[in-house]
Design a protein around this motif. Structure first.
Motif, PDB file in Angstrom:
ATOM      1  N   LEU A  82       0.808  -1.221   0.000  1.00 43.45           N
ATOM      2  CA  LEU A  82       0.000   0.000   0.000  1.00 43.45           C
ATOM      3  C   LEU A  82       0.840   1.270   0.000  1.00 43.45           C
ATOM      4  O   LEU A  82       0.307   2.364  -0.146  1.00 43.45           O
ATOM      5  CB  LEU A  82      -0.939   0.005   1.219  1.00 43.45           C
ATOM      6  N   GLY A  83       2.145   1.129   0.167  1.00 45.07           N
ATOM      7  CA  GLY A  83       3.027   2.291   0.184  1.00 45.07           C
ATOM      8  C   GLY A  83       2.944   3.089   1.472  1.00 45.07           C
ATOM      9  O   GLY A  83       3.268   4.271   1.503  1.00 45.07           O
ATOM     10  N   ILE A  84       2.510   2.442   2.552  1.00 40.23           N
ATOM     11  CA  ILE A  84       2.373   3.134   3.831  1.00 40.23           C
ATOM     12  C   ILE A  84       3.749   3.345   4.440  1.00 40.23           C
ATOM     13  O   ILE A  84       4.549   2.427   4.545  1.00 40.23           O
ATOM     14  CB  ILE A  84       1.445   2.357   4.786  1.00 40.23           C
ATOM     15  N   GLY A  85       3.990   4.568   4.810  1.00 41.11           N
ATOM     16  CA  GLY A  85       5.264   4.932   5.421  1.00 41.11           C
ATOM     17  C   GLY A  85       5.109   6.199   6.225  1.00 41.11           C
ATOM     18  O   GLY A  85       3.993   6.666   6.468  1.00 41.11           O
ATOM     19  N   ASP A  86       6.192   6.760   6.628  1.00 34.88           N
ATOM     20  CA  ASP A  86       6.200   8.027   7.361  1.00 34.88           C
ATOM     21  C   ASP A  86       5.195   7.999   8.506  1.00 34.88           C
ATOM     22  O   ASP A  86       4.313   8.841   8.603  1.00 34.88           O
ATOM     23  CB  ASP A  86       5.930   9.194   6.413  1.00 34.88           C
ATOM     24  N   ARG A  87       5.325   6.976   9.357  1.00 36.42           N
ATOM     25  CA  ARG A  87       4.448   6.844  10.514  1.00 36.42           C
ATOM     26  C   ARG A  87       4.954   7.736  11.645  1.00 36.42           C
ATOM     27  O   ARG A  87       6.107   7.650  12.028  1.00 36.42           O
ATOM     28  CB  ARG A  87       4.416   5.383  10.967  1.00 36.42           C
ATOM     29  N   LYS A  88       4.079   8.564  12.146  1.00 39.80           N
ATOM     30  CA  LYS A  88       4.404   9.440  13.279  1.00 39.80           C
ATOM     31  C   LYS A  88       3.303   9.265  14.319  1.00 39.80           C
ATOM     32  O   LYS A  88       2.253   9.898  14.231  1.00 39.80           O
ATOM     33  CB  LYS A  88       4.498  10.896  12.826  1.00 39.80           C
ATOM     34  N   LEU A  89       3.543   8.366  15.260  1.00 41.35           N
ATOM     35  CA  LEU A  89       2.557   8.061  16.286  1.00 41.35           C
ATOM     36  C   LEU A  89       3.162   8.321  17.659  1.00 41.35           C
ATOM     37  O   LEU A  89       4.323   7.989  17.897  1.00 41.35           O
ATOM     38  CB  LEU A  89       2.115   6.599  16.179  1.00 41.35           C
ATOM     39  N   THR A  90       2.372   8.892  18.548  1.00 37.22           N
ATOM     40  CA  THR A  90       2.828   9.188  19.900  1.00 37.22           C
ATOM     41  C   THR A  90       1.875   8.548  20.893  1.00 37.22           C
ATOM     42  O   THR A  90       0.649   8.654  20.747  1.00 37.22           O
ATOM     43  CB  THR A  90       2.893  10.705  20.129  1.00 37.22           C
ATOM     44  N   LEU A  91       2.443   7.896  21.893  1.00 34.89           N
ATOM     45  CA  LEU A  91       1.674   7.282  22.961  1.00 34.89           C
ATOM     46  C   LEU A  91       1.602   8.243  24.147  1.00 34.89           C
ATOM     47  O   LEU A  91       2.634   8.761  24.595  1.00 34.89           O
ATOM     48  CB  LEU A  91       2.337   5.968  23.400  1.00 34.89           C
TER      49      LEU A  91
END
Length: 99
Positions: free
Chosen positions: A81-90
């Motif tokens: 799917l080309g998913i990238g550049d994940r920016k997740l904060t807990l």
């Protein structure tokens, strides 16, 4: 309560291909014990930007989520799917209402 807030990015031309995969991930996650909320939302101004919002009752529920079969399938789909550049904060919160 634990909150995960952030974004993931995918090529806009793969969004229609990604929607059913994201839908399965959302529905399976929402059905998990301890899931208080789980959603993805497309940014109005940036078609390839997906906003992520998750709420979990506790760390045990989140750890179980990370070990689930549906998250393994979700992660396996990222390359196609080309998913990238994940920016997740807990974030950890007391679960109370905002003041």
């Amino acid at each position: 309560m634990l909150l995960i807030i952030g974004t993931i990015r995918l090529p806009p031309d793969r969004l229609e291909q990604a929607k059913p995969v994201m839908r399965r991930m959302i529905l399976a996650s929402r059905a998990e014990p301890g899931c208080l909320g789980y959603s993805y939302a497309q940014d109005v101004l940036d078609a390839g930007l997906i906003h992520v919002s998750e709420a979990w009752s506790d760390r045990a529920a989140l750890e179980a989520h990370f070990k689930s079969a549906h998250i393994a399938k979700w992660r396996a789909s990222w390359a196609e799917l080309g998913i990238g550049d994940r920016k997740l904060t807990l974030y950890e919160t007391d679960g109370g209402a905002p003041t």
